[in-house]
Enzyme design. Structure first.
Site, PDB file in Angstrom:
ATOM      1  N   LYS A  15     -19.604  39.483 -18.081  1.00 38.82           N
ATOM      2  CA  LYS A  15     -19.228  39.051 -16.733  1.00 38.82           C
ATOM      3  C   LYS A  15     -19.604  37.591 -16.484  1.00 38.82           C
ATOM      4  CE  LYS A  15     -21.553  42.226 -14.632  1.00 38.82           C
ATOM      5  NZ  LYS A  15     -22.094  42.830 -15.882  1.00 38.82           N
TER       6      LYS A  15
ATOM      7  N   GLU B 109     -23.464  38.215 -10.387  1.00 40.08           N
ATOM      8  CA  GLU B 109     -24.436  39.216  -9.910  1.00 40.08           C
ATOM      9  C   GLU B 109     -24.110  39.634  -8.474  1.00 40.08           C
ATOM     10  OE1 GLU B 109     -26.566  40.426 -11.972  1.00 40.08           O
ATOM     11  OE2 GLU B 109     -27.091  38.882 -13.434  1.00 40.08           O
TER      12      GLU B 109
END
Ligand SMILES: [Zn+2]
Length: 186
Positions: free
Chosen positions: A15, A83
């Site tokens: 990610k 995040e």
């Protein structure tokens, strides 16, 4: 109208690397990107987004009580958040409003669920409000798709405890549901 994007995946699904590659692409085209991550873990002295493949970029931090309006400058044309599971629901709502009111695309990268398969509040709001939702896939050691962020220590998989542990000795690994349920870490 600009959109709110949510790209979710387990730990180790690249990610952060993807967030930084998208930032690079925007910068290459002359865009000013606001790169942000929630200030949950303050052990990192300098605020950076770091990927396991070696990419690293400075970023701004946003604490639970803060707003993106505090960070946003006139020059910013895109917001990228890593995040993003640690955002509050209110912060996600603010991001959604920025796409509508300021026509700024917002790309959020984060986990969908925690170590016990429960949704993070930030991810829940992102799933509710994003126009574009894409899973970044990763593989369990058995070859199946990983969907659980297993928390473990030397005694095995940990199934109870707080959603966020700061500075603990616990580690995480992506597992499929079956391996997680049966406690197969390898
Ligand atoms: Zn598995």
């Amino acid at each position: 109208m600009a959109k709110l994007y949510f790209r979710y995946g387990t730990m180790g699904s690249s990610k952060s690397a993807q967030a930084l590659m998208v930032e690079f692409n925007y910068m290459e085209r002359g865009y000013n990107v606001l790169l942000v991550k929630p200030a949950v873990d303050t052990r990192d002295e300098k605020p950076v987004i770091r990927s396991r493949v070696g990419l690293e970029r400075p970023c701004k931090l946003i604490a639970p009580g803060e707003t993106f309006a505090d960070l946003l400058e006139e020059k910013h044309q895109v917001i990228i958040v890593d995040e993003a599971q640690f955002l509050t629901g209110q912060q996600v709502e603010e991001l959604k409003n920025l796409t509508v009111d300021k026509d700024i695309p917002v790309l959020c990268y984060g986990l969908r669920t925690d170590f016990s398969t429960r949704m993070f509040p930030g991810s829940a709001r992102l799933l509710e409000l994003s126009e574009s939702i894409v899973e970044i896939k990763s593989i369990c050691h058995c070859g199946s798709k990983a969907t659980v962020n297993a928390r473990f220590n030397e005694n095995g998989i940990i199934r109870e405890g707080p959603q966020v542990v700061i500075g603990g000795n616990e580690q995480y690994t992506p597992l499929c549901y079956r391996c997680w349920r049966e406690g197969r870490l390898k």
